[in-house]
Design a protein around this motif. Structure first.
Motif, PDB file in Angstrom:
ATOM      1  N   ARG A 132       0.844  -1.197   0.000  1.00 18.79           N
ATOM      2  CA  ARG A 132       0.000   0.000   0.000  1.00 18.79           C
ATOM      3  C   ARG A 132       0.880   1.248   0.000  1.00 18.79           C
ATOM      4  N   ILE A 133       1.916   1.181   0.843  1.00 22.96           N
ATOM      5  CA  ILE A 133       2.833   2.333   0.915  1.00 22.96           C
ATOM      6  C   ILE A 133       3.498   2.517  -0.456  1.00 22.96           C
ATOM      7  N   THR A 134       3.863   1.384  -1.107  1.00 23.15           N
ATOM      8  CA  THR A 134       4.498   1.469  -2.427  1.00 23.15           C
ATOM      9  C   THR A 134       3.537   2.124  -3.421  1.00 23.15           C
ATOM     10  N   THR A 135       2.264   1.712  -3.363  1.00 19.96           N
ATOM     11  CA  THR A 135       1.283   2.298  -4.287  1.00 19.96           C
ATOM     12  C   THR A 135       1.155   3.788  -4.031  1.00 19.96           C
ATOM     13  N   MET A 136       1.209   4.157  -2.736  1.00 17.13           N
ATOM     14  CA  MET A 136       1.113   5.583  -2.431  1.00 17.13           C
ATOM     15  C   MET A 136       2.307   6.321  -3.017  1.00 17.13           C
ATOM     16  N   GLY A 137       3.451   5.611  -3.046  1.00 15.79           N
ATOM     17  CA  GLY A 137       4.636   6.200  -3.668  1.00 15.79           C
ATOM     18  C   GLY A 137       4.367   6.490  -5.142  1.00 15.79           C
ATOM     19  N   GLU A 138       3.687   5.543  -5.806  1.00 13.18           N
ATOM     20  CA  GLU A 138       3.358   5.730  -7.225  1.00 13.18           C
ATOM     21  C   GLU A 138       2.433   6.920  -7.410  1.00 13.18           C
ATOM     22  N   LEU A 139       1.654   7.193  -6.370  1.00 11.11           N
ATOM     23  CA  LEU A 139       0.633   8.246  -6.486  1.00 11.11           C
ATOM     24  C   LEU A 139       1.118   9.600  -5.970  1.00 11.11           C
ATOM     25  N   THR A 140       2.411   9.694  -5.615  1.00 17.12           N
ATOM     26  CA  THR A 140       2.886  10.924  -4.967  1.00 17.12           C
ATOM     27  C   THR A 140       2.467  12.180  -5.717  1.00 17.12           C
ATOM     28  N   ALA A 141       2.677  12.172  -7.053  1.00 18.57           N
ATOM     29  CA  ALA A 141       2.367  13.372  -7.837  1.00 18.57           C
ATOM     30  C   ALA A 141       0.888  13.723  -7.698  1.00 18.57           C
ATOM     31  N   SER A 142       0.034  12.705  -7.823  1.00 21.69           N
ATOM     32  CA  SER A 142      -1.406  12.953  -7.724  1.00 21.69           C
ATOM     33  C   SER A 142      -1.778  13.452  -6.343  1.00 21.69           C
ATOM     34  N   ILE A 143      -1.161  12.811  -5.323  1.00 21.59           N
ATOM     35  CA  ILE A 143      -1.501  13.187  -3.947  1.00 21.59           C
ATOM     36  C   ILE A 143      -1.109  14.639  -3.698  1.00 21.59           C
ATOM     37  N   ALA A 144       0.117  14.986  -4.137  1.00 22.79           N
ATOM     38  CA  ALA A 144       0.590  16.356  -3.940  1.00 22.79           C
ATOM     39  C   ALA A 144      -0.385  17.327  -4.602  1.00 22.79           C
ATOM     40  N   HIS A 145      -0.841  16.945  -5.784  1.00 22.12           N
ATOM     41  CA  HIS A 145      -1.775  17.799  -6.514  1.00 22.12           C
ATOM     42  C   HIS A 145      -3.107  17.912  -5.760  1.00 22.12           C
ATOM     43  N   GLU A 146      -3.581  16.743  -5.290  1.00 18.10           N
ATOM     44  CA  GLU A 146      -4.884  16.731  -4.607  1.00 18.10           C
ATOM     45  C   GLU A 146      -4.877  17.571  -3.340  1.00 18.10           C
ATOM     46  N   ILE A 147      -3.691  17.698  -2.731  1.00 19.21           N
ATOM     47  CA  ILE A 147      -3.645  18.515  -1.510  1.00 19.21           C
ATOM     48  C   ILE A 147      -3.339  19.978  -1.863  1.00 19.21           C
ATOM     49  N   ASN A 148      -2.483  20.125  -2.861  1.00 19.42           N
ATOM     50  CA  ASN A 148      -2.066  21.477  -3.255  1.00 19.42           C
ATOM     51  C   ASN A 148      -3.212  22.304  -3.786  1.00 19.42           C
ATOM     52  N   GLN A 149      -4.024  21.651  -4.577  1.00 19.04           N
ATOM     53  CA  GLN A 149      -5.113  22.385  -5.240  1.00 19.04           C
ATOM     54  C   GLN A 149      -6.042  23.080  -4.235  1.00 19.04           C
ATOM     55  N   PRO A 150      -6.589  22.365  -3.273  1.00 21.11           N
ATOM     56  CA  PRO A 150      -7.447  23.084  -2.315  1.00 21.11           C
ATOM     57  C   PRO A 150      -6.680  24.105  -1.480  1.00 21.11           C
ATOM     58  N   LEU A 151      -5.371  23.808  -1.202  1.00 21.90           N
ATOM     59  CA  LEU A 151      -4.606  24.785  -0.414  1.00 21.90           C
ATOM     60  C   LEU A 151      -4.425  26.076  -1.198  1.00 21.90           C
ATOM     61  N   ALA A 152      -4.144  25.923  -2.508  1.00 22.91           N
ATOM     62  CA  ALA A 152      -4.001  27.115  -3.361  1.00 22.91           C
ATOM     63  C   ALA A 152      -5.321  27.876  -3.378  1.00 22.91           C
ATOM     64  N   ALA A 153      -6.418  27.148  -3.449  1.00 27.11           N
ATOM     65  CA  ALA A 153      -7.737  27.788  -3.477  1.00 27.11           C
ATOM     66  C   ALA A 153      -7.986  28.539  -2.172  1.00 27.11           C
ATOM     67  N   VAL A 154      -7.535  27.944  -1.058  1.00 25.52           N
ATOM     68  CA  VAL A 154      -7.712  28.603   0.248  1.00 25.52           C
ATOM     69  C   VAL A 154      -6.992  29.952   0.227  1.00 25.52           C
ATOM     70  N   VAL A 155      -5.758  29.930  -0.297  1.00 27.25           N
ATOM     71  CA  VAL A 155      -4.976  31.175  -0.348  1.00 27.25           C
ATOM     72  C   VAL A 155      -5.696  32.206  -1.228  1.00 27.25           C
ATOM     73  N   THR A 156      -6.153  31.777  -2.429  1.00 28.61           N
ATOM     74  CA  THR A 156      -6.819  32.702  -3.365  1.00 28.61           C
ATOM     75  C   THR A 156      -8.062  33.319  -2.711  1.00 28.61           C
ATOM     76  N   TYR A 157      -8.885  32.425  -2.117  1.00 35.13           N
ATOM     77  CA  TYR A 157     -10.118  32.946  -1.498  1.00 35.13           C
ATOM     78  C   TYR A 157      -9.793  33.824  -0.290  1.00 35.13           C
ATOM     79  N   GLY A 158      -8.713  33.507   0.411  1.00 35.42           N
ATOM     80  CA  GLY A 158      -8.288  34.320   1.562  1.00 35.42           C
ATOM     81  C   GLY A 158      -7.918  35.734   1.103  1.00 35.42           C
ATOM     82  N   GLU A 159      -7.175  35.774  -0.008  1.00 37.56           N
ATOM     83  CA  GLU A 159      -6.760  37.080  -0.540  1.00 37.56           C
ATOM     84  C   GLU A 159      -7.986  37.876  -0.975  1.00 37.56           C
ATOM     85  N   ALA A 160      -8.913  37.156  -1.676  1.00 37.08           N
ATOM     86  CA  ALA A 160     -10.138  37.817  -2.139  1.00 37.08           C
ATOM     87  C   ALA A 160     -10.905  38.389  -0.940  1.00 37.08           C
ATOM     88  N   CYS A 161     -10.929  37.593   0.106  1.00 38.51           N
ATOM     89  CA  CYS A 161     -11.620  37.994   1.327  1.00 38.51           C
ATOM     90  C   CYS A 161     -11.079  39.328   1.838  1.00 38.51           C
TER      91      CYS A 161
END
Ligand code: ADP
Length: 488
Positions: free
Chosen positions: A255-284
């Motif tokens: 499972r850990i190995t599979t997560m290794g394969e998914l690192t790029a996707s995982i980073a993206h899946e977490i980064n995307q909402p974090l970037a959105a948080v920053v954008t909406y924070g600035e807009a706020c």
């Protein structure tokens, strides 16, 4: 052997010897007494009938031939008394008394012979039970042990003499797999019960036994006793647990190995909402910085911040549960939720490989009993394999279909999960090897994904199979049994 143990054995031997001599002596004295009374007494009675007591006593210590001899001797003594008393001068009444006496002796001898034969065959059957390696004992309705074979002596350590008369559950400190009342109900309903029990030996060691019970009835059909046949499966259980442990650890590692394969996707899946948080924070801040702050827009931005924050934390939660190392659970699981869980992690993988996803999740799917994280692992393995295989076909033709459905098969209800792709498929000749450990056609593949998936599904009592689609590509099918307890 301890002194007291030795003394006990000596006592027992002495008692045995005394018994061996006492009974024949009693029988002989009785026969002599009957002969004297029969010959010398003036009573006109069939005294010789009392010889039946001699025959009955003798049946306890002589075998067939000896018993015939005793019977014959008693008849001879009856005849001798008759001749001594009456000589040539006998009448019908005295002759009839003699005949009655002889007949009683003959009948008693024959009945005793028959009884001896029946006892012998019972003893032989009981001896047969001593030949088996299984521990067999019989307990009556009050749980008191009435039979204890050699196998039970060896397995538990108590001799027959020590065990007889004791309460079985108390002696063996039995731990039952369910309430004893439930077991009793099943035993009385079907006449048998089978299950695993934990027992404690005389030396205090615990052991797991496979126990088979069968209820014995008396001639009127009333339950009389229970015969329990137990075989020791402690080692087998230990090996099985070690195997499960090893499988769980291997599943965790892959499972850990599979997560290794998914690192790029995982980073993206977490980064995307974090970037959105920053954008909406600035807009706020912008909406708040206006001469007249626009509270409506601020509210909308804060809601977006919360939504994206939740999404990021959802992804992290799923990753943490995948990375968690714990013993497999057995809880009701909704297979559709398993698919939902993995899609959150695979979204980016699908889009970067240009794969179109088609979901067809059956409504009102019954739950299956199992481990949600392990089932997620199987779904991720199958979906990732499909996505990767479709790199070999042109974009626009890459289609991943995940379908769940309930199947009302005759053998029982099952939930099916199909993971179907439009990739190149595999050479039919390599099909049997797909689920072998370390079989991989990928340069960096470990070849463990399908093998682990199979052991996970089999541990859930299900099956996993692979087939080529008619229109090209592969279809992996997972079949999971629906446990009656999980149907809500
Ligand atoms: P790995 O992915 O590390 O190679 P797996 O056990 O998951 O290990 O897969 C074993 C092999 O099965 C793969 O290398 C691939 O050749 C084949 N395979 C699995 N799924 C598919 C699929 N959907 N289409 C074609 N081949 C597949």
């Amino acid at each position: 052997m301890s002194r007291s143990g030795g003394a006990m054995l000596e006592d027992a031997a002495a008692t045995g010897t005394a018994k061996r001599w006492l009974m024949p002596a009693m029988a002989a004295s009785l026969a002599a007494a009957i002969f004297i009374v029969d010959t010398l007494s003036p009573l006109d009675m069939a005294i010789a009938v009392l010889y039946v007591v001699v025959v009955l006593l003798s049946a306890g210590f002589v075998e067939r031939r000896g018993l015939l001899l005793v019977g014959f001797a008693c008849i001879c003594l009856t005849l001798l008394s008759f001749i001594i008393i009456h000589g040539q001068d006998y009448n019908l009444a005295s002759t009839m008394r003699g005949v009655v006496g002889a007949a009683a002796i003959t009948v008693t001898t024959l009945l005793s012979l028959r009884n001896q034969k029946a006892t012998r065959s019972l003893r032989e059957q009981a001896d047969l039970l001593d030949l088996t390696h299984d521990a067999i004992f019989v307990r009556d309705d009050a749980d008191t042990i009435t039979y204890w074979n050699h196998g039970a002596e060896k397995l538990y350590g108590w001799s027959r003499a020590e065990a007889l008369g004791r309460k079985a559950a108390r002696l063996l400190q039995t731990v039952f797999p369910s309430a004893t009342a439930e077991i009793r109900v099943e035993l009385h309903r079907t006449g048998r019960w089978e299950g695993e029990l934990v027992h404690t030996r005389k030396n205090g060691a615990r052991l797991v036994v496979m126990s088979r019970w069968s209820l014995q009835h008396d001639e009127r059909g009333r339950p009389m006793a229970t015969m329990e046949t137990n075989s020791d499966i402690t080692e087998h259980k230990r090996a099985e647990n070690a195997l499960h442990q090893a499988q769980a650890e291997l599943a965790h590692v892959t499972r850990i190995t599979t997560m290794g394969e998914l690192t790029a996707s995982i980073a993206h899946e977490i980064n995307q909402p974090l970037a959105a948080v920053v954008t909406y924070g600035e807009a706020c801040l912008r909406w708040l910085g206006r001469d007249v702050p626009d509270i409506g827009e601020v509210q909308a931005s804060v809601q977006q911040i919360i939504r994206n924050g939740r999404r990021a934390s959802d992804v992290v939660a799923r990753l943490r549960s995948l990375a968690r190392r714990s013993d497999p659970e057995h809880v009701p699981v909704d297979v559709n939720e398993v698919v939902d869980d993995i899609l959150l992690l695979l979204e980016r993988e699908l889009s970067s490989h240009r794969v179109a996803l088609h979901l067809s999740l059956g409504a009102g799917l019954p739950r299956v009993l199992g481990d949600r994280v392990q089932l997620q692992q199987v779904a991720i393995n199958l979906a990732l394999n499909a996505i990767q295989a479709m790199d070999a076909v042109p974009e626009g033709q890459r289609r991943l279909e995940i379908r769940t459905v309930v199947d009302h098969a005759e053998a029982g209800e099952t939930v099916l999960m199909d993971v179907k792709d439009s990739g190149p498929g595999v050479d039919p000749q390599t099909m049997p090897m797909l689920f072998d450990a370390f079989y991989s056609t990928k340069t960096e593949g470990m070849g463990m994904g399908l093998s682990i998936s199979r052991s996970i599904i089999e541990a859930h009592g299900g099956r996993i199979s692979a087939a080529l689609n008619d229109e090209g590509g592969m279809c992996f099918r997972v079949t999971l049994p629906v446990n009656e307890e999980t149907v809500s």
